[in-house]
Motif scaffolding. Structure first.
Motif, short mmCIF file in Angstrom:
data_model
loop_
_atom_site.label_atom_id
_atom_site.label_comp_id
_atom_site.label_asym_id
_atom_site.label_seq_id
_atom_site.Cartn_x
_atom_site.Cartn_y
_atom_site.Cartn_z
N PRO A 93 -2.58 25.44 -45.26
CA PRO A 93 -1.29 24.76 -45.47
C PRO A 93 -0.39 25.57 -46.41
CG PRO A 93 -3.09 23.19 -45.63
CD PRO A 93 -3.72 24.56 -45.54
N GLY A 94 0.88 25.67 -46.00
CA GLY A 94 1.86 26.43 -46.77
C GLY A 94 1.96 27.88 -46.34
N GLN A 95 0.94 28.41 -45.65
CA GLN A 95 1.03 29.78 -45.16
C GLN A 95 1.86 29.81 -43.88
OE1 GLN A 95 -3.19 30.86 -44.86
NE2 GLN A 95 -2.86 32.30 -46.56
N ARG A 96 2.51 30.95 -43.68
CA ARG A 96 3.35 31.11 -42.50
C ARG A 96 2.71 32.06 -41.51
NH1 ARG A 96 9.33 31.79 -44.89
NH2 ARG A 96 8.94 33.83 -44.04
N ILE A 97 3.04 31.83 -40.25
CA ILE A 97 2.58 32.71 -39.19
C ILE A 97 3.76 33.02 -38.29
CG2 ILE A 97 1.88 30.78 -37.70
CD1 ILE A 97 -0.49 32.57 -36.81
N ALA A 98 3.82 34.22 -37.79
CA ALA A 98 4.90 34.62 -36.90
C ALA A 98 4.34 34.81 -35.49
CB ALA A 98 5.54 35.92 -37.37
N ALA A 99 5.06 34.31 -34.52
CA ALA A 99 4.71 34.52 -33.12
C ALA A 99 5.71 35.51 -32.53
CB ALA A 99 4.75 33.21 -32.36
N LEU A 100 5.21 36.56 -31.96
CA LEU A 100 6.07 37.58 -31.36
C LEU A 100 6.22 37.28 -29.87
CD1 LEU A 100 4.63 40.69 -33.19
CD2 LEU A 100 6.77 39.52 -33.64
N LEU A 101 7.28 36.55 -29.52
CA LEU A 101 7.50 36.15 -28.14
C LEU A 101 7.70 37.35 -27.22
CD1 LEU A 101 9.93 33.16 -28.69
CD2 LEU A 101 7.47 33.09 -28.33
N GLY A 102 8.38 38.36 -27.72
CA GLY A 102 8.58 39.56 -26.91
C GLY A 102 7.27 40.20 -26.50
N GLY A 124 -7.33 32.52 -33.62
CA GLY A 124 -8.31 33.57 -33.41
C GLY A 124 -9.42 33.46 -34.43
N ASP A 125 -9.63 34.50 -35.20
CA ASP A 125 -10.68 34.52 -36.22
C ASP A 125 -10.15 34.22 -37.62
OD1 ASP A 125 -12.55 35.22 -34.30
OD2 ASP A 125 -12.23 37.37 -34.58
N VAL A 126 -8.91 33.79 -37.73
CA VAL A 126 -8.27 33.58 -39.03
C VAL A 126 -7.93 32.10 -39.21
CG1 VAL A 126 -6.24 34.15 -40.42
CG2 VAL A 126 -7.29 35.90 -38.99
N THR A 127 -8.15 31.60 -40.41
CA THR A 127 -7.70 30.25 -40.74
C THR A 127 -6.38 30.35 -41.50
OG1 THR A 127 -9.95 29.39 -40.85
CG2 THR A 127 -8.24 28.10 -41.95
N VAL A 128 -5.36 29.70 -40.99
CA VAL A 128 -4.06 29.63 -41.66
C VAL A 128 -4.07 28.35 -42.49
CG1 VAL A 128 -1.56 29.59 -41.37
CG2 VAL A 128 -2.99 30.83 -39.72
#
Length: 119
Positions: free
Chosen positions: A28-37, A22-26
């Motif tokens: 290296p080393g940062q984590r992101i969570a995907a909410l499948l539900g 989206g509008d955010v740069t992740v």
């Protein structure tokens, strides 16, 4: 059923290189969570997303992940479900809920501690 209430509700990934989400740069080393539900109830993808419709077609759910992270066991899980559920319904045609299922009470890996049934 997998779209409506996936066993796995979220997963995390760690960036190995900068990536835009989206509008955010992740970084290296940062984590992101995907909410499948949440993704499996996206009204932009699924008409009447909060309704359980076993005949939903198309049904592009993410219960088994996607892309390089697609579950290797998905074909086996689908086959086991078709075979076991078919046999169960043939052998016990009057099978029905005999009480309220008890959820495990966890968010990430969902399931039940008991599902009372009777014939």
């Amino acid at each position: 059923m997998l779209r409506y209430d996936s066993a796995l509700q979220l997963f995390e990934r760690t960036a190995t290189e900068p990536v835009r989400v989206g509008d955010v740069t992740v970084e290296p080393g940062q984590r992101i969570a995907a909410l499948l539900g949440a993704a499996n109830r996206d009204p932009a993808v699924f008409a009447d997303a909060d309704t359980f419709r076993p005949d939903r077609d198309p049904n592009p759910h993410l219960a088994f992940g996607a892309g390089v992270h697609f579950c290797l066991g998905a074909p086996l899980a689908r086959m086991e479900l078709v075979e076991s559920l078919g046999l169960l319904l043939r052998e016990l045609p009057g099978l029905d809920l005999a009480g309220t299922p008890e959820p495990r009470g966890t968010f990430v890996l969902r399931g039940f501690t008991s599902v009372p049934v009777g014939v």
